[in-house]
Design a protein around this motif. Structure first.
Motif, PDB file in Angstrom:
ATOM      1  N   ILE A 146      -9.351  -8.147   4.221  1.00  0.00           N
ATOM      2  CA  ILE A 146      -9.251  -7.321   3.011  1.00  0.00           C
ATOM      3  C   ILE A 146      -8.485  -6.043   3.314  1.00  0.00           C
ATOM      4  O   ILE A 146      -7.594  -5.637   2.559  1.00  0.00           O
ATOM      5  CB  ILE A 146     -10.657  -6.981   2.474  1.00  0.00           C
ATOM      6  N   THR A 147      -8.821  -5.414   4.430  1.00  0.00           N
ATOM      7  CA  THR A 147      -8.103  -4.203   4.840  1.00  0.00           C
ATOM      8  C   THR A 147      -6.631  -4.508   5.060  1.00  0.00           C
ATOM      9  O   THR A 147      -5.749  -3.742   4.639  1.00  0.00           O
ATOM     10  CB  THR A 147      -8.726  -3.632   6.117  1.00  0.00           C
ATOM     11  N   ASN A 148      -6.340  -5.642   5.711  1.00  0.00           N
ATOM     12  CA  ASN A 148      -4.953  -6.036   5.924  1.00  0.00           C
ATOM     13  C   ASN A 148      -4.224  -6.236   4.599  1.00  0.00           C
ATOM     14  O   ASN A 148      -3.064  -5.834   4.441  1.00  0.00           O
ATOM     15  CB  ASN A 148      -4.891  -7.327   6.740  1.00  0.00           C
ATOM     16  N   ALA A 149      -4.918  -6.855   3.650  1.00  0.00           N
ATOM     17  CA  ALA A 149      -4.313  -7.097   2.338  1.00  0.00           C
ATOM     18  C   ALA A 149      -4.019  -5.782   1.623  1.00  0.00           C
ATOM     19  O   ALA A 149      -2.947  -5.606   1.040  1.00  0.00           O
ATOM     20  CB  ALA A 149      -5.233  -7.965   1.487  1.00  0.00           C
ATOM     21  N   GLN A 150      -4.965  -4.841   1.671  1.00  0.00           N
ATOM     22  CA  GLN A 150      -4.754  -3.548   1.019  1.00  0.00           C
ATOM     23  C   GLN A 150      -3.578  -2.805   1.649  1.00  0.00           C
ATOM     24  O   GLN A 150      -2.764  -2.196   0.936  1.00  0.00           O
ATOM     25  CB  GLN A 150      -6.025  -2.697   1.110  1.00  0.00           C
ATOM     26  N   ASN A 151      -3.482  -2.850   2.949  1.00  0.00           N
ATOM     27  CA  ASN A 151      -2.369  -2.180   3.625  1.00  0.00           C
ATOM     28  C   ASN A 151      -1.035  -2.821   3.247  1.00  0.00           C
ATOM     29  O   ASN A 151      -0.025  -2.129   3.061  1.00  0.00           O
ATOM     30  CB  ASN A 151      -2.567  -2.234   5.141  1.00  0.00           C
ATOM     31  N   ALA A 152      -1.033  -4.155   3.133  1.00  0.00           N
ATOM     32  CA  ALA A 152       0.197  -4.849   2.758  1.00  0.00           C
ATOM     33  C   ALA A 152       0.613  -4.494   1.331  1.00  0.00           C
ATOM     34  O   ALA A 152       1.800  -4.303   1.050  1.00  0.00           O
ATOM     35  CB  ALA A 152       0.005  -6.356   2.885  1.00  0.00           C
ATOM     36  N   ILE A 153      -0.358  -4.375   0.442  1.00  0.00           N
ATOM     37  CA  ILE A 153      -0.071  -4.035  -0.953  1.00  0.00           C
ATOM     38  C   ILE A 153       0.589  -2.660  -1.047  1.00  0.00           C
ATOM     39  O   ILE A 153       1.523  -2.438  -1.833  1.00  0.00           O
ATOM     40  CB  ILE A 153      -1.369  -4.067  -1.789  1.00  0.00           C
ATOM     41  N   LYS A 154       0.113  -1.728  -0.246  1.00  0.00           N
ATOM     42  CA  LYS A 154       0.652  -0.360  -0.299  1.00  0.00           C
ATOM     43  C   LYS A 154       2.140  -0.317   0.042  1.00  0.00           C
ATOM     44  O   LYS A 154       2.866   0.562  -0.430  1.00  0.00           O
ATOM     45  CB  LYS A 154      -0.127   0.538   0.662  1.00  0.00           C
ATOM     46  N   SER A 155       2.588  -1.255   0.876  1.00  0.00           N
ATOM     47  CA  SER A 155       3.989  -1.257   1.288  1.00  0.00           C
ATOM     48  C   SER A 155       4.896  -2.006   0.316  1.00  0.00           C
ATOM     49  O   SER A 155       6.111  -2.019   0.491  1.00  0.00           O
ATOM     50  CB  SER A 155       4.114  -1.887   2.682  1.00  0.00           C
ATOM     51  N   MET A 156       4.314  -2.630  -0.696  1.00  0.00           N
ATOM     52  CA  MET A 156       5.105  -3.410  -1.647  1.00  0.00           C
ATOM     53  C   MET A 156       5.678  -2.529  -2.748  1.00  0.00           C
ATOM     54  O   MET A 156       5.130  -1.477  -3.081  1.00  0.00           O
ATOM     55  CB  MET A 156       4.240  -4.512  -2.287  1.00  0.00           C
ATOM     56  N   LYS A 157       6.764  -3.012  -3.352  1.00  0.00           N
ATOM     57  CA  LYS A 157       7.345  -2.319  -4.500  1.00  0.00           C
ATOM     58  C   LYS A 157       6.452  -2.513  -5.722  1.00  0.00           C
ATOM     59  O   LYS A 157       5.699  -3.474  -5.815  1.00  0.00           O
ATOM     60  CB  LYS A 157       8.746  -2.863  -4.786  1.00  0.00           C
ATOM     61  N   ASP A 158       6.593  -1.602  -6.688  1.00  0.00           N
ATOM     62  CA  ASP A 158       5.741  -1.659  -7.878  1.00  0.00           C
ATOM     63  C   ASP A 158       5.924  -2.950  -8.663  1.00  0.00           C
ATOM     64  O   ASP A 158       4.990  -3.423  -9.322  1.00  0.00           O
ATOM     65  CB  ASP A 158       6.030  -0.458  -8.789  1.00  0.00           C
ATOM     66  N   ASP A 159       7.128  -3.518  -8.639  1.00  0.00           N
ATOM     67  CA  ASP A 159       7.387  -4.725  -9.427  1.00  0.00           C
ATOM     68  C   ASP A 159       7.169  -6.016  -8.647  1.00  0.00           C
ATOM     69  O   ASP A 159       7.516  -7.102  -9.115  1.00  0.00           O
ATOM     70  CB  ASP A 159       8.808  -4.692  -9.986  1.00  0.00           C
ATOM     71  N   ASP A 160       6.612  -5.916  -7.448  1.00  0.00           N
ATOM     72  CA  ASP A 160       6.352  -7.112  -6.650  1.00  0.00           C
ATOM     73  C   ASP A 160       5.245  -7.948  -7.313  1.00  0.00           C
ATOM     74  O   ASP A 160       4.173  -7.428  -7.633  1.00  0.00           O
ATOM     75  CB  ASP A 160       5.914  -6.721  -5.236  1.00  0.00           C
ATOM     76  N   PRO A 161       5.478  -9.255  -7.550  1.00  0.00           N
ATOM     77  CA  PRO A 161       4.459 -10.099  -8.202  1.00  0.00           C
ATOM     78  C   PRO A 161       3.131 -10.119  -7.466  1.00  0.00           C
ATOM     79  O   PRO A 161       2.070 -10.206  -8.085  1.00  0.00           O
ATOM     80  CB  PRO A 161       5.111 -11.491  -8.214  1.00  0.00           C
ATOM     81  N   GLN A 162       3.182 -10.039  -6.119  1.00  0.00           N
ATOM     82  CA  GLN A 162       1.938 -10.055  -5.354  1.00  0.00           C
ATOM     83  C   GLN A 162       1.111  -8.808  -5.642  1.00  0.00           C
ATOM     84  O   GLN A 162      -0.120  -8.867  -5.712  1.00  0.00           O
ATOM     85  CB  GLN A 162       2.243 -10.142  -3.850  1.00  0.00           C
ATOM     86  N   ARG A 163       1.792  -7.679  -5.819  1.00  0.00           N
ATOM     87  CA  ARG A 163       1.092  -6.436  -6.150  1.00  0.00           C
ATOM     88  C   ARG A 163       0.424  -6.546  -7.520  1.00  0.00           C
ATOM     89  O   ARG A 163      -0.713  -6.099  -7.710  1.00  0.00           O
ATOM     90  CB  ARG A 163       2.083  -5.271  -6.129  1.00  0.00           C
TER      91      ARG A 163
END
Length: 703
Positions: A146-163
């Motif tokens: 979960i922590t890894n996922a949250q950290n990965a989300i922070k590095s994504m662009k706002d329009d990234d589908p995964q975000r």
């Protein structure tokens, strides 16, 4: 990149959690009934909750997500029943979300940032989080993911589908938490006082001993109890709230014209199969022959007695390889079955394995190489199977037991695994590839011995020919042209057609009794006016249907005319009750005991012991609420008036009551009563709010 890959792997589960555990699914517990096709009339408003509209495109998106979840779970074939279930679930999700969003806003409920984070990474994470971040191969929850996922989300662009999917997942958790808080507010409003607790305790523990005389309704023939209009009106007025229709329902009469395969159609298919017979006899590659000529491309596998088609199960075990049976008709198809081989297999096998997955080994080739190395190590005596399983096996459940799979019968494992362990012998060490990875298998023991056969079957479905279908359709069209709303029944009777009925049809139904894939017919039913004849012949499987809309039951309290037939048995019972009550009343004139009354009307007195108010069942009968309620309101030795119950009319007399010991633990009694009340509240809260918010449902005319 590893974190991004992990997150993408988990997104399917996150989305499934969003849909499968929809934020208000625990409240929207209406029984899923029916549904139909979708993606029609995209610009239409599907429904509304108060002022908030539910657009069709939003509904379609929810349906697509729900269907995706079914497919992820292995459901590759989506039937009309599954579609109906999915549509109903999507509708309830949208309606419940709209309802509870409004209610939550009214009372000002909120979920803070710390609460949200606690649901994700706290000591007791939300169950949806646990489900999304549990490793399927080990069954263990991975908090670090979960922590890894949250950290990965922070590095994504706002329009990234995964975000966007992650934000949707978190929003769902927050909304679900708000709904829990709302339910808690309602639940906390429940209060049981001491008097309630005392009454509840006595209802379960105070005993009544009484006797009764009964005149049964069955003692009067229905023909001698003809209800008047006043009787119907009286019953209707007393029970009006029972006739509240939560949604519009409709009823039809219809006739169907059978387009099932004829004898001629059957003969054609049978002839085709007979033409295949010589080639099947000569075939040296039966598996290839089946793949080329059969409608069902089933692989050839070893099967035990009881696993074959019942029509050939006993026959094949008495023949020698090369024997062909057929053509024979089974499950709607003509078949030819050839006995390819026979042998004796053990009934059960005890085995252990080491599973090497391509993901862990770095690819299929590396997985196979590692498995071969482990096999050679074990064969040389330099490696201990159990120790190697604990170290290398991806199957952690069996690895903890040294790879032990226990004893199992044929069919318990996947086909290639089964073939390896049942065709080998005790002590064999084999390397086998399945969809799970590469297995190093040791056959530890084999028990029993049974004959098995390998049978090749070629089938061709029996379907109606164009001639058969055209003839049935022509008859249906001719009948449709000859009828109108006034002569439907008469014309059907004249033509010798069976008139069938479908009552209380729901607007989202996908099927009707005896009619499958009936969504198109149901759509017409809810667009037509009462009395209309269908404007076309409907094709439903092998049936051609012409329908007549006979009844429309609108949403709300139904009129007496619409429920008259339904309530007739109860009204007749009520008329009989008056007659029997008058008979009892005449007998009770001047009487002081139930024995005297019973003697006058010619029935026996029945004694009853130890009845409690909370369980109002008369032994040998059924629940009798009014008579038992009367008992607990009577004075000892006082003769009751005639009381109409479920079985007939009673006259009762109380012999005495046995009071329970004084209530010493009122707190416990209050808790039990509050718990029972809470369960009822949870079940009815959604319906109550739905009525209050004026939910409009247009699905019947759009989907």
């Amino acid at each position: 990149m590893a974190i991004m890959g992990y997150l993408r792997d988990r997104m399917g589960k996150i989305v499934a959690g969003v849909i499968g555990l929809s934020l208000f699914a625990f409240i929207a517990t209406e029984a899923v009934r029916s549904g139909g096709s979708f993606f029609k009339e995209d610009n239409n408003e599907l429904g509304s909750v108060g002022d908030e509209k539910i657009p069709l495109d939003k509904f379609n998106a929810a349906v697509e997500q729900n269907l995706a979840q079914f497919r992820q779970s292995g459901q590759t074939h989506v039937t009309s029943q599954i579609t109906a279930y999915v549509q109903e679930s999507a509708w309830n999700q949208l309606v419940s979300k709209a309802i509870f969003t409004k209610e939550v806003e009214k009372v000002g409920l909120a979920v803070g940032g710390d609460e949200t984070q606690n649901m994700l990474t706290g000591p007791n994470p939300n169950p949806r989080v646990v489900q999304a971040f549990t490793d399927p191969s080990t069954g263990k929850f991975d908090p670090a993911a979960i922590t890894n996922a949250q950290n990965a989300i922070k590095s994504m662009k706002d329009d990234d589908p995964q975000r966007a999917k992650w934000n949707e997942f978190v929003t769902d958790l927050i909304d679900g938490k708000k709904a829990e808080k709302y339910l808690a507010l309602v639940s906390n409003g429940i209060y049981i006082n001491s008097l309630d607790a005392k009454d509840g305790y006595e209802a379960k523990n105070k005993l009544a001993n009484f006797k009764y005389a009964l005149l049964e309704y069955a003692s009067i023939p229905d023909a001698k109890a003809t209800p008047t209009d006043a009787d119907y009106s009286s019953y209707y007025d007393e029970h009006k709230n029972e006739f509240k229709n939560p949604q519009e329902l409709r009823a039809i009469s219809y006739v169907s014209f059978n387009a099932a395969p004829s004898k001629a159609d059957s003969a054609v298919v049978e002839t085709q199969m007979n033409k295949l017979l010589p080639d099947f006899i000569k075939s040296t590659d039966d598996s290839l022959f089946v793949q080329i000529n059969s409608e069902t491309k089933a692989p050839l596998t070893w099967q035990a007695k009881g696993q074959l088609d019942p029509k050939i199960d006993s026959i094949m075990f008495k023949q020698i390889p090369g024997f062909i049976y057929g053509p024979y008709l089974s499950a709607g198809a003509y078949k030819l079955s050839k006995l390819v081989a026979t042998r004796t297999f053990p009934d059960s096998v005890k085995a252990r394995h080491i599973l090497i997955t391509a993901a862990e080994a770095g690819g299929p080739d590396k997985a196979m190489a590692r498995a071969d190395s482990l096999r050679k190590l074990i064969e040389s005596g330099k490696g201990n199977f159990a120790a190697l399983a604990q170290t290398f096996s991806a199957d952690k459940v069996s690895a903890a037991k040294g790879g032990d799979l226990g004893t199992f019968g044929r069919g318990a494992m996947v086909q290639s695994f089964d073939d390896a362990v049942f065709s080998g012998k005790k002590g064999d060490l084999k390397v086998v590839t399945t969809q799970f990875g590469v297995h190093v298998i040791e056959i530890e023991d084999q028990k029993g011995s049974s004959k098995v056969v390998k049978v090749a079957t070629v089938d061709k479905p029996l379907t109606a020919s164009t001639t058969t279908q055209s003839a049935a359709y022509s008859k249906a069209q001719t009948f449709l042209a000859s009828i109108n709303k006034d002569n439907f029944d008469a014309e059907a009777t004249k033509e010798g057609l069976k008139i069938q009925k479908a009552d209380d049809i729901q607007g989202t139904a996908a099927a009707l009794p005896g009619l499958f894939e009936a969504r198109e017919l149901v759509r017409w039913v809810f667009k037509a006016k009462q009395g209309e004849i269908s404007d076309q012949v409907f094709t439903l499987g092998d049936q051609y249907v012409v329908a007549h809309l006979t009844t429309v039951k609108p949403k709300g309290i139904l009129s007496l005319d619409l429920v008259k037939d339904k309530i007739k048995p109860e009204v007749i019972k009520q008329v009989k009750g008056k007659m029997l009550s008058d008979k009892f009343a005449a007998a009770a004139n001047g009487a002081t005991s139930v024995d005297q009354v019973a003697q006058k009307v010619g029935v026996k007195v029945v004694p009853v012991q130890n009845i409690v108010f909370a369980n109002p069942v008369i032994p040998g009968s059924s629940a009798e609420y009014k008579p038992i309620g009367t008992v607990f309101g009577l004075a000892v030795n006082k003769l009751s008036k005639p009381i109409a119950g479920q079985q007939g009319v009673y006259v009762l007399q109380v012999d005495g009551f046995i009071n329970p010991a004084p209530l010493t633990n009122a707190v416990r009694e209050k808790e039990q009563m509050a718990s029972a009340l809470l369960q009822r509240i949870e079940g009815s809260l959604f319906d109550a709010l739905k009525d209050k918010d004026n939910v409009k449902d247009n699905r019947a005319k759009i989907l």
